[in-house]
Design a protein around this motif. Structure first.
Motif, PDB file in Angstrom:
ATOM      1  N   LEU A   1       0.823  -1.209   0.000  1.00 39.63           N
ATOM      2  CA  LEU A   1       0.000   0.000   0.000  1.00 39.63           C
ATOM      3  C   LEU A   1       0.863   1.268   0.000  1.00 39.63           C
ATOM      4  N   ASP A   2       2.000   1.220   0.711  1.00 35.75           N
ATOM      5  CA  ASP A   2       2.936   2.361   0.674  1.00 35.75           C
ATOM      6  C   ASP A   2       3.428   2.586  -0.757  1.00 35.75           C
ATOM      7  N   LEU A   3       3.790   1.474  -1.427  1.00 38.84           N
ATOM      8  CA  LEU A   3       4.260   1.540  -2.816  1.00 38.84           C
ATOM      9  C   LEU A   3       3.168   2.114  -3.718  1.00 38.84           C
ATOM     10  N   ALA A   4       1.929   1.634  -3.523  1.00 37.21           N
ATOM     11  CA  ALA A   4       0.806   2.084  -4.356  1.00 37.21           C
ATOM     12  C   ALA A   4       0.577   3.582  -4.199  1.00 37.21           C
ATOM     13  N   ASN A   5       0.590   4.063  -2.961  1.00 38.01           N
ATOM     14  CA  ASN A   5       0.363   5.499  -2.726  1.00 38.01           C
ATOM     15  C   ASN A   5       1.504   6.352  -3.272  1.00 38.01           C
ATOM     16  N   LYS A   6       2.722   5.830  -3.188  1.00 42.05           N
ATOM     17  CA  LYS A   6       3.886   6.554  -3.722  1.00 42.05           C
ATOM     18  C   LYS A   6       3.801   6.646  -5.248  1.00 42.05           C
ATOM     19  N   MET A   7       3.483   5.494  -5.895  1.00 46.36           N
ATOM     20  CA  MET A   7       3.363   5.489  -7.354  1.00 46.36           C
ATOM     21  C   MET A   7       2.178   6.332  -7.817  1.00 46.36           C
ATOM     22  N   ARG A   8       1.111   6.376  -7.011  1.00 50.87           N
ATOM     23  CA  ARG A   8      -0.056   7.209  -7.369  1.00 50.87           C
ATOM     24  C   ARG A   8       0.323   8.688  -7.354  1.00 50.87           C
ATOM     25  N   ALA A   9       1.118   9.084  -6.365  1.00 51.54           N
ATOM     26  CA  ALA A   9       1.525  10.494  -6.250  1.00 51.54           C
ATOM     27  C   ALA A   9       2.362  10.933  -7.450  1.00 51.54           C
TER      28      ALA A   9
ATOM     29  N   PHE B   1       2.106   9.509 -10.529  1.00 54.16           N
ATOM     30  CA  PHE B   1       1.469   9.087 -11.780  1.00 54.16           C
ATOM     31  C   PHE B   1       0.727  10.248 -12.439  1.00 54.16           C
ATOM     32  N   LYS B   2       0.897  10.407 -13.748  1.00 50.19           N
ATOM     33  CA  LYS B   2       0.285  11.537 -14.468  1.00 50.19           C
ATOM     34  C   LYS B   2      -0.909  11.129 -15.335  1.00 50.19           C
ATOM     35  N   GLY B   3      -1.083   9.820 -15.549  1.00 50.61           N
ATOM     36  CA  GLY B   3      -2.137   9.383 -16.473  1.00 50.61           C
ATOM     37  C   GLY B   3      -3.496   9.227 -15.810  1.00 50.61           C
ATOM     38  N   GLU B   4      -4.411   8.536 -16.518  1.00 46.80           N
ATOM     39  CA  GLU B   4      -5.758   8.272 -15.998  1.00 46.80           C
ATOM     40  C   GLU B   4      -5.727   7.051 -15.088  1.00 46.80           C
ATOM     41  N   THR B   5      -6.331   7.186 -13.909  1.00 49.95           N
ATOM     42  CA  THR B   5      -6.436   6.033 -12.996  1.00 49.95           C
ATOM     43  C   THR B   5      -7.626   6.238 -12.069  1.00 49.95           C
ATOM     44  N   ARG B   6      -8.237   5.158 -11.642  1.00 52.77           N
ATOM     45  CA  ARG B   6      -9.348   5.257 -10.689  1.00 52.77           C
ATOM     46  C   ARG B   6      -8.857   5.209  -9.247  1.00 52.77           C
ATOM     47  N   LEU B   7      -7.546   4.986  -9.031  1.00 49.87           N
ATOM     48  CA  LEU B   7      -7.014   4.914  -7.675  1.00 49.87           C
ATOM     49  C   LEU B   7      -6.999   6.303  -7.035  1.00 49.87           C
ATOM     50  N   PRO B   8      -7.427   6.420  -5.766  1.00 47.59           N
ATOM     51  CA  PRO B   8      -7.485   7.725  -5.102  1.00 47.59           C
ATOM     52  C   PRO B   8      -6.085   8.298  -4.862  1.00 47.59           C
ATOM     53  N   SER B   9      -6.004   9.633  -4.854  1.00 51.31           N
ATOM     54  CA  SER B   9      -4.702  10.301  -4.695  1.00 51.31           C
ATOM     55  C   SER B   9      -4.491  10.817  -3.276  1.00 51.31           C
ATOM     56  N   ASP B  10      -5.417  10.476  -2.350  1.00 49.58           N
ATOM     57  CA  ASP B  10      -5.326  11.032  -0.992  1.00 49.58           C
ATOM     58  C   ASP B  10      -4.654  10.081   0.003  1.00 49.58           C
ATOM     59  N   GLY B  11      -3.952   9.054  -0.528  1.00 47.45           N
ATOM     60  CA  GLY B  11      -3.239   8.128   0.363  1.00 47.45           C
ATOM     61  C   GLY B  11      -4.117   7.033   0.938  1.00 47.45           C
ATOM     62  N   SER B  12      -5.326   6.861   0.383  1.00 44.09           N
ATOM     63  CA  SER B  12      -6.273   5.896   0.978  1.00 44.09           C
ATOM     64  C   SER B  12      -6.458   4.629   0.137  1.00 44.09           C
ATOM     65  N   ILE B  13      -5.500   4.292  -0.698  1.00 42.09           N
ATOM     66  CA  ILE B  13      -5.622   3.081  -1.527  1.00 42.09           C
ATOM     67  C   ILE B  13      -5.689   1.846  -0.620  1.00 42.09           C
ATOM     68  N   SER B  14      -6.611   0.934  -0.944  1.00 40.91           N
ATOM     69  CA  SER B  14      -6.739  -0.332  -0.200  1.00 40.91           C
ATOM     70  C   SER B  14      -6.376  -1.496  -1.114  1.00 40.91           C
ATOM     71  N   THR B  15      -6.128  -2.649  -0.517  1.00 41.07           N
ATOM     72  CA  THR B  15      -5.787  -3.822  -1.348  1.00 41.07           C
ATOM     73  C   THR B  15      -6.980  -4.228  -2.211  1.00 41.07           C
TER      74      THR B  15
END
Length: 302
Positions: free
Chosen positions: A183-191, A193-207
């Motif tokens: 989840l740490d990796l996911a939130n870091k990569m989300r921050a 990332f510049k493209g389209e994604t449905r993953l939230p950018s507020d650090g709240s990604i879940s498995t």
């Protein structure tokens, strides 16, 4: 009447137990107790014994009890050595203590990942060969090797700790791909990332959110699982080369991501392994899910 065993899955959060039908794997008399409250009394093993006494009184036909624990145990499978989640039990000769209290019964102790691996052989949905590697993906990364239908113990009794193999970033494997690290990796990569994604950018990604996004073909979610699959694949290469076992089972809570990590896992295996290994390579998802620990503990009685 089919033989029945008492299976006990000791975890850091709960202790689960139940009566297991040796032929069908059907679980009855299921009981779960909060680990913390037993720990708080300072008499964890006594509390465990009391719970066992209730089960045996209600099921007098049961003569064998299997116990899976989350940590290191003695080579003779009698003593708890390092149980990180319940450290006050370290050094406790649990099997002699239980045998003294229940002299008419036989007790079998094993590391929980080893027990779960064995459970897949006896109770899993698919027929397995007598040699296979089992890896659990969850908060940590656990593992086991079953060789000739027996747990591979290693020299001191605690072989197969794949989560503690050196990995990238100066960390061991489970500190790169365990649940929290994923989840740490996911939130870091989300921050970043510049493209389209449905993953939230507020650090709240879940498995579950990650898996759902990957199932929809979300580019970022698939990139995240690609990183995890690459690291896991490299770890599997080492295990396959050292043990010469090519049937691999992937279990644990994060195995829901199986199909999304497998492209990267397969890429690494193809890169590092020779045709000798590739021709018999068989990687599949474990089948026992939430019952793996309890059924695994019961399988120690066979």
């Amino acid at each position: 009447m089919a033989t029945e065993y008492l299976g006990i899955d000791v975890g850091g959060t709960n202790v689960k137990m139940g009566i297991v039908n040796a032929e069908t794997g059907n679980i009855t008399n299921f009981y779960s107790h909060d680990t913390g409250s037993w720990r708080a009394t300072g008499h964890f093993v006594d509390n465990l014994g009391d719970a066992i006494a209730v089960q045996l009184k209600e099921n007098p036909e049961v003569k064998k009890i299997g116990i899976g624990v989350p940590g290191l145990i003695s080579r003779d499978r009698s003593t708890l050595m390092e149980i990180t989640a319940i450290p006050e039990t370290d050094g406790t000769p649990i099997i002699p203590l239980l045998k003294k209290r229940f002299p008419e019964h036989d007790f079998f102790l094993e590391n929980d990942a080893n027990a779960a691996a064995l459970g897949e052989y006896y109770f899993g949905e698919e027929k397995l060969p007598e040699d296979y590697i089992f890896v659990t993906l969850g908060t940590g990364v656990g593992g086991a090797a079953i060789i000739d239908k027996l747990v591979f113990k290693g020299g001191g009794g605690n072989a197969m700790e794949p989560g503690h193999m050196p990995s990238i970033n100066g960390k061991v494997l489970e500190r790169n791909i365990g649940k929290n690290e994923l989840l740490d990796l996911a939130n870091k990569m989300r921050a970043e990332f510049k493209g389209e994604t449905r993953l939230p950018s507020d650090g709240s990604i879940s498995t579950t959110g990650l898996v759902a996004a990957a199932s929809d073909g979300d580019v970022l979610a698939l990139q995240i699982f690609d990183v995890v699959g690459t690291l896991l694949g490299d770890g599997l290469v080492s295990m396959i080369r050292i043990l010469d076992i090519t049937t691999i089972l992937i279990g644990g809570g994060l195995s829901a991501s199986f199909e999304y990590i497998m492209p990267a896992v397969n890429r690494q295996l193809k890169y590092w392994l020779t045709p000798y290994y590739m021709k018999t390579l068989d990687i599949k998802r474990a089948t026992l899910a939430n019952d793996a620990g309890l059924l695994g503990a019961a399988s120690l009685c066979f």
